[in-house]
Write a protein that holds these residues in place. Sequence first.
Motif, PDB file in Angstrom:
ATOM      1  N   HIS A 120       0.848  -1.193   0.000  1.00 46.14           N
ATOM      2  CA  HIS A 120       0.000   0.000   0.000  1.00 46.14           C
ATOM      3  C   HIS A 120       0.883   1.243   0.000  1.00 46.14           C
ATOM      4  CE1 HIS A 120       0.832  -0.691   4.285  1.00 46.14           C
ATOM      5  NE2 HIS A 120       0.689   0.605   4.425  1.00 46.14           N
ATOM      6  N   LEU A 121       0.298   2.334  -0.481  1.00 47.54           N
ATOM      7  CA  LEU A 121       1.024   3.604  -0.520  1.00 47.54           C
ATOM      8  C   LEU A 121       0.054   4.756  -0.645  1.00 47.54           C
ATOM      9  CD1 LEU A 121       2.077   4.784  -3.906  1.00 47.54           C
ATOM     10  CD2 LEU A 121       1.547   2.362  -3.778  1.00 47.54           C
ATOM     11  N   GLN A 122       0.542   5.925  -0.284  1.00 48.64           N
ATOM     12  CA  GLN A 122      -0.169   7.181  -0.527  1.00 48.64           C
ATOM     13  C   GLN A 122       0.533   7.820  -1.716  1.00 48.64           C
ATOM     14  OE1 GLN A 122       0.551   8.849   3.377  1.00 48.64           O
ATOM     15  NE2 GLN A 122      -1.628   8.794   3.828  1.00 48.64           N
ATOM     16  N   SER A 123      -0.210   8.069  -2.779  1.00 43.64           N
ATOM     17  CA  SER A 123       0.388   8.624  -3.983  1.00 43.64           C
ATOM     18  C   SER A 123      -0.210   9.985  -4.301  1.00 43.64           C
ATOM     19  CB  SER A 123       0.142   7.686  -5.170  1.00 43.64           C
ATOM     20  OG  SER A 123       0.598   8.282  -6.362  1.00 43.64           O
ATOM     21  N   PRO A 124       0.645  10.957  -4.625  1.00 46.12           N
ATOM     22  CA  PRO A 124       0.094  12.210  -5.142  1.00 46.12           C
ATOM     23  C   PRO A 124      -0.673  11.896  -6.422  1.00 46.12           C
ATOM     24  CG  PRO A 124       2.474  12.371  -4.805  1.00 46.12           C
ATOM     25  CD  PRO A 124       2.095  10.950  -4.592  1.00 46.12           C
ATOM     26  N   ALA A 125      -1.710  12.638  -6.686  1.00 44.89           N
ATOM     27  CA  ALA A 125      -2.550  12.384  -7.861  1.00 44.89           C
ATOM     28  C   ALA A 125      -1.730  12.328  -9.148  1.00 44.89           C
ATOM     29  CB  ALA A 125      -3.639  13.452  -7.965  1.00 44.89           C
ATOM     30  N   SER A 126      -0.684  13.130  -9.234  1.00 43.62           N
ATOM     31  CA  SER A 126       0.119  13.169 -10.462  1.00 43.62           C
ATOM     32  C   SER A 126       0.856  11.852 -10.730  1.00 43.62           C
ATOM     33  CB  SER A 126       1.124  14.324 -10.409  1.00 43.62           C
ATOM     34  OG  SER A 126       2.038  14.129  -9.343  1.00 43.62           O
ATOM     35  N   ALA A 127       1.052  11.005  -9.719  1.00 41.58           N
ATOM     36  CA  ALA A 127       1.771   9.738  -9.895  1.00 41.58           C
ATOM     37  C   ALA A 127       0.853   8.519  -9.854  1.00 41.58           C
ATOM     38  CB  ALA A 127       2.844   9.603  -8.822  1.00 41.58           C
ATOM     39  N   SER A 128      -0.403   8.704  -9.506  1.00 41.63           N
ATOM     40  CA  SER A 128      -1.314   7.566  -9.319  1.00 41.63           C
ATOM     41  C   SER A 128      -1.484   6.717 -10.572  1.00 41.63           C
ATOM     42  CB  SER A 128      -2.684   8.043  -8.828  1.00 41.63           C
ATOM     43  OG  SER A 128      -2.552   8.573  -7.529  1.00 41.63           O
ATOM     44  N   ALA A 129      -1.547   7.337 -11.722  1.00 41.07           N
ATOM     45  CA  ALA A 129      -1.736   6.578 -12.969  1.00 41.07           C
ATOM     46  C   ALA A 129      -0.575   5.606 -13.198  1.00 41.07           C
ATOM     47  CB  ALA A 129      -1.886   7.518 -14.157  1.00 41.07           C
ATOM     48  N   PHE A 130       0.637   5.981 -12.826  1.00 44.08           N
ATOM     49  CA  PHE A 130       1.787   5.090 -12.945  1.00 44.08           C
ATOM     50  C   PHE A 130       1.538   3.807 -12.153  1.00 44.08           C
ATOM     51  CE2 PHE A 130       5.572   3.545 -10.681  1.00 44.08           C
ATOM     52  CZ  PHE A 130       6.305   3.051 -11.753  1.00 44.08           C
ATOM     53  N   PHE A 131       1.125   3.954 -10.906  1.00 45.53           N
ATOM     54  CA  PHE A 131       0.904   2.773 -10.067  1.00 45.53           C
ATOM     55  C   PHE A 131      -0.288   1.960 -10.565  1.00 45.53           C
ATOM     56  CE2 PHE A 131       3.269   5.674  -7.303  1.00 45.53           C
ATOM     57  CZ  PHE A 131       4.338   4.853  -6.978  1.00 45.53           C
ATOM     58  N   GLU A 132      -1.322   2.628 -11.009  1.00 45.77           N
ATOM     59  CA  GLU A 132      -2.489   1.920 -11.537  1.00 45.77           C
ATOM     60  C   GLU A 132      -2.117   1.104 -12.775  1.00 45.77           C
ATOM     61  OE1 GLU A 132      -5.426   5.012 -11.909  1.00 45.77           O
ATOM     62  OE2 GLU A 132      -5.755   5.081  -9.738  1.00 45.77           O
ATOM     63  N   LEU A 148      -1.366  17.004   2.375  1.00 43.62           N
ATOM     64  CA  LEU A 148      -1.604  16.824   0.945  1.00 43.62           C
ATOM     65  C   LEU A 148      -2.644  15.733   0.730  1.00 43.62           C
ATOM     66  CD1 LEU A 148      -0.562  17.555  -1.971  1.00 43.62           C
ATOM     67  CD2 LEU A 148       0.819  15.488  -1.787  1.00 43.62           C
ATOM     68  N   GLU A 149      -3.634  16.026  -0.112  1.00 45.77           N
ATOM     69  CA  GLU A 149      -4.608  14.992  -0.460  1.00 45.77           C
ATOM     70  C   GLU A 149      -3.965  14.045  -1.466  1.00 45.77           C
ATOM     71  OE1 GLU A 149      -9.133  15.370  -1.074  1.00 45.77           O
ATOM     72  OE2 GLU A 149      -8.269  15.386  -3.097  1.00 45.77           O
ATOM     73  N   CYS A 150      -3.947  12.768  -1.129  1.00 46.77           N
ATOM     74  CA  CYS A 150      -3.318  11.742  -1.965  1.00 46.77           C
ATOM     75  C   CYS A 150      -4.318  10.634  -2.264  1.00 46.77           C
ATOM     76  CB  CYS A 150      -2.133  11.123  -1.231  1.00 46.77           C
ATOM     77  SG  CYS A 150      -0.687  12.170  -1.212  1.00 46.77           S
ATOM     78  N   ASP A 151      -3.946   9.789  -3.202  1.00 46.78           N
ATOM     79  CA  ASP A 151      -4.708   8.575  -3.474  1.00 46.78           C
ATOM     80  C   ASP A 151      -4.110   7.454  -2.637  1.00 46.78           C
ATOM     81  OD1 ASP A 151      -6.401   9.719  -5.424  1.00 46.78           O
ATOM     82  OD2 ASP A 151      -4.855   9.474  -6.952  1.00 46.78           O
TER      83      ASP A 151
END
Length: 178
Positions: A120-132, A148-151
């Motif tokens: 699991h991780l908290q990802s900034p929105a700008s990096a979430s697509a990479f993990f997805e 910071l609001e993260c995914d």
Amino acid sequence: MYMGIAIRKAVAADAPAACALLRRSIEECCARDHHGRPGVLDNWLANKTPQNVATWFTTPSNFAMVAERDGELLGLALLTQAGKLALCYLQPGSLRKGIGQALLAGIEEQARVWCISKLHLQSPASASAFFERHGYCNAGKEVTCFGLECDLLWKRLDAVESAVAGAARSRFCNCSSQ
């Protein structure tokens, strides 16, 4: 070695360069996330010191990797034994070159060695697509300790291990497949 890039375990001596990489990546690559807001950015960067990074790299319950080319650090990732991908950052010029993917694969391999079945991780929105793109599921938004609001993302690893174990069982089984 991947395109002249070495992926290896991080050591304490990497801390100063790794700290500079973290700070630059957060300031530049994550600008869309923090929008330069001093409260968020300053809090996000506050613990990114060479001393802290060296401690993170040498703590036995952590596993850290770096990517480097010609002595220059291009990326880093850190896994905790609790299954948290705590760090995964690249130099701004190193995005979209397979470096993040190579680091992530190494981290997932170590997680399997430690018998961790879910990351699991908290990802900034700008990096979430990479993990997805690499199989992580988005479980929604969460606010980090620095504001910071993260995914919140996660990935189950044991399904991969089960498939490998099943293939090994069938390959070494004494039964007839008739």
